[in-house]
Design an enzyme around this catalytic site. Sequence first.
Site, mmCIF file in Angstrom:
data_model
loop_
_atom_site.group_PDB
_atom_site.id
_atom_site.type_symbol
_atom_site.label_atom_id
_atom_site.label_comp_id
_atom_site.label_asym_id
_atom_site.label_seq_id
_atom_site.Cartn_x
_atom_site.Cartn_y
_atom_site.Cartn_z
ATOM 1 N N PHE A 169 41.395 -25.370 45.229
ATOM 2 C CA PHE A 169 41.220 -25.307 46.683
ATOM 3 C C PHE A 169 40.796 -23.899 46.945
ATOM 4 O O PHE A 169 41.045 -23.032 46.330
ATOM 5 C CB PHE A 169 42.110 -25.887 47.633
ATOM 6 C CG PHE A 169 43.812 -25.153 47.547
ATOM 7 C CD1 PHE A 169 44.265 -25.782 46.544
ATOM 8 C CD2 PHE A 169 43.970 -23.872 47.855
ATOM 9 C CE1 PHE A 169 45.835 -24.942 46.364
ATOM 10 C CE2 PHE A 169 45.012 -23.095 47.841
ATOM 11 C CZ PHE A 169 45.849 -23.664 47.027
ATOM 12 N N LEU A 170 40.099 -23.762 48.327
ATOM 13 C CA LEU A 170 40.273 -22.470 48.874
ATOM 14 C C LEU A 170 41.095 -22.758 50.078
ATOM 15 O O LEU A 170 40.836 -23.932 50.850
ATOM 16 C CB LEU A 170 38.846 -22.191 49.494
ATOM 17 C CG LEU A 170 37.708 -22.022 48.206
ATOM 18 C CD1 LEU A 170 36.213 -21.677 48.928
ATOM 19 C CD2 LEU A 170 38.059 -20.937 47.448
ATOM 20 N N HIS A 181 49.013 -19.057 36.116
ATOM 21 C CA HIS A 181 50.035 -20.042 35.755
ATOM 22 C C HIS A 181 49.851 -20.819 34.633
ATOM 23 O O HIS A 181 50.565 -21.800 34.500
ATOM 24 C CB HIS A 181 50.633 -20.765 37.176
ATOM 25 C CG HIS A 181 49.415 -21.591 37.784
ATOM 26 N ND1 HIS A 181 49.059 -21.265 39.160
ATOM 27 C CD2 HIS A 181 48.569 -22.601 37.396
ATOM 28 C CE1 HIS A 181 47.958 -22.231 39.495
ATOM 29 N NE2 HIS A 181 47.786 -22.957 38.335
ATOM 30 N N ASN A 182 48.846 -20.478 33.787
ATOM 31 C CA ASN A 182 48.881 -21.224 32.563
ATOM 32 C C ASN A 182 48.273 -20.199 31.554
ATOM 33 O O ASN A 182 46.933 -19.993 31.345
ATOM 34 C CB ASN A 182 47.953 -22.554 32.605
ATOM 35 C CG ASN A 182 48.255 -23.876 33.196
ATOM 36 O OD1 ASN A 182 49.493 -23.557 33.634
ATOM 37 N ND2 ASN A 182 47.107 -24.627 33.353
ATOM 38 N N MET A 186 48.158 -29.141 50.703
ATOM 39 C CA MET A 186 47.450 -29.310 51.719
ATOM 40 C C MET A 186 48.483 -29.465 53.205
ATOM 41 O O MET A 186 49.335 -30.282 53.011
ATOM 42 C CB MET A 186 46.311 -30.645 51.686
ATOM 43 C CG MET A 186 45.252 -30.244 50.845
ATOM 44 S SD MET A 186 44.053 -31.527 51.181
ATOM 45 C CE MET A 186 45.149 -33.062 50.839
ATOM 46 N N HIS A 241 55.054 -22.275 39.999
ATOM 47 C CA HIS A 241 53.595 -21.845 40.456
ATOM 48 C C HIS A 241 53.247 -22.688 41.896
ATOM 49 O O HIS A 241 52.221 -22.393 42.153
ATOM 50 C CB HIS A 241 52.710 -22.089 39.457
ATOM 51 C CG HIS A 241 52.551 -23.699 39.250
ATOM 52 N ND1 HIS A 241 53.426 -24.646 39.042
ATOM 53 C CD2 HIS A 241 51.280 -24.449 38.942
ATOM 54 C CE1 HIS A 241 52.930 -25.848 38.905
ATOM 55 N NE2 HIS A 241 51.385 -25.690 38.772
ATOM 56 N N LYS A 286 37.736 -27.863 49.749
ATOM 57 C CA LYS A 286 37.749 -28.470 48.575
ATOM 58 C C LYS A 286 36.522 -28.222 47.629
ATOM 59 O O LYS A 286 36.298 -28.942 46.544
ATOM 60 C CB LYS A 286 38.167 -29.926 48.393
ATOM 61 C CG LYS A 286 39.321 -30.090 49.178
ATOM 62 C CD LYS A 286 40.555 -29.742 48.516
ATOM 63 C CE LYS A 286 41.082 -30.874 47.492
ATOM 64 N NZ LYS A 286 42.214 -30.492 46.542
#
Lengths: 481, 135
Positions: A207-208, A328-329, A380, A403, A479
């Site tokens: 998302f933004l 985060h990965n 959200m 995260h 989205k």
Amino acid sequence: MFSKGHLKQLAPYLFEISPDIFPGMLVPARIFASEKILEEALNDRSLDQLVNVSKLPGVVGQVIAMPDIHEGYGFPIGGVAATEWPHGVISPGGVGYDINCGVRLLVSDISWREVGPKIILIADEFMRSVPSGTGRGGRVELASQELDEVLSEGAGWCLRTGRATKEDLTVIEEGGCLDNADPKAVSDRAKARGRDQLGTIGSGNHFLEIQRVDEVFDKETAKVYGLFKDQIVVAVHCGSRGLGHQVCTDYVRIMLSKLSEYDFVLPDRELACAPADTAEGQSYLNAMAAAANFAWANRQAISHHLRLEWRRIFGGGHELKLLYDVSHNIAKVERHEVDGVAKQLLVHRKGAIRAFGPDRLEVSEKYRAIGQPVLVPGTMGTASFVLRGTDEAMRRTFGTVCHGAGRRMSRHAAKRAVSGGDVRRALEADGIVIRCHSNKGLAEEMPGAYKDVESVVDVLEEAGISKKVVCLKPVAVIKGE
Amino acid sequence: MNKFKLLPHTGDWRIRASGSSLSEMFVAALYGMFAVAEPRKDEAALTVFREFSVQSSEVSLLLVDFLSAALSYSDIYHEAYDRIEFDELSEIKAVGKFIGKPVAGFETQIKAVTYHDLEVSKKDGQWEALVTLDV
């Protein structure tokens, strides 16, 4: 099958599974959680997966579950493990299919009072300028040579092509580039998938989000980070797109085919791994680095477009500056202490972020004295947090924290519980502008499908492994088309 | 009839596919995967054909390779596939063509076909597979 009786409480918010509980465990498995989060973790196989990770060849110290833990593939999501460098294993499952999925936060110099009347315009323009890229490409199609340059240079390519500032690179983890990246280690198929995906956000929980600083907990750190109450900021959450997904797919397959050569017997195929100093291990590390660089370039390219829109709406005197970008990965070679001895370790973070404390050279100079910014997005309609890294995290978690909020409900169950239209209406009733091309994905991402992010962050705070700086509340969620 | 069922899984989607032959089961798994993706097809566009050839040491790994190939081509060419023409299919090799249409987009992007809880079995003449997709 795992049960609560296997756990010993070491401290408030810290539980341990001792290595003598299950055969094959090489190190303890430690879980940072409240009692409630622990109960939720017992509902899926995340702790069984954590125990499996503790059996990986070369694992050292302890394997760790963060309070957003849930079941993943091989590794649980919210899982951290370190192996001896260079002879311990590298496991693509310990990074994840979306290599360098991560979050960045852009900060404005204006408050909600000025932005509020234009929020719908901003959301519409952000939606238009950042495609999801699912099923069709983005705005940029890279030639082969250009794509190789992106894979080699990461955010540095964006600087070279006018999509980044020098200052941006100083506040991205690793400066936005892992220098062991090798485009030759990335398959043609992975490159074909990534060729038209630069500047796209993806789907699902990507998302933004336009957010407002709702509460300031730590005024001193907020000032260093450039944050103030009611300030408007923009979060970007996405990763390496199809290119990274394919790199992981390719190397899990390669490593599975080679397991017998190393005499590895693994409890889970998704834990497929190779010693980091073998040809396969090195090749994966170099391909992973290339995919990570693509993700940093992706988030930077997206930021570039957001800045253009922001400038168009508010004029050249107001800019979106980058606070920080965290992955985060990822798996990286870092120096940490194990039993009082400093060692080079290969730290796997799967749904977990680096959270280095004060005085670490890896942290940008402007934040070094106070500690790295730690970005923990909610879901959200719920809060997100900016925290700071601490010395306690360096001692206990290889400088790592969670995260996000962590899923607790399947997508299937979420879609049965509520319609996308209902989710949209509920968020809009809370004053949050929603922009997405269809309602179908909204149900899967409904807030109730995730743990309560405030409870998750409280564990970090109480355990001392990160400290809250500000709380952010969403005003618009975008989205992607 | 191609048979698949979508099952709940905490983070993602799981497909149970079945068929009275290996090819029926493979087709059902493909249908299931694109049912998760929910393509927005351009039905007016020309039908597309994508050749594939995959080989693995055993049938469950072959199924992952087969679905992964379809997923990759789908992402590269912006297409969704609803038919397969097999030129060759055994428990260790699959060769043929994916057939489908261009898409305007997908409701859900599938990141990968995983090996998580992967099962393929044959019981009483019926093939059955359980595959988990990372979404």
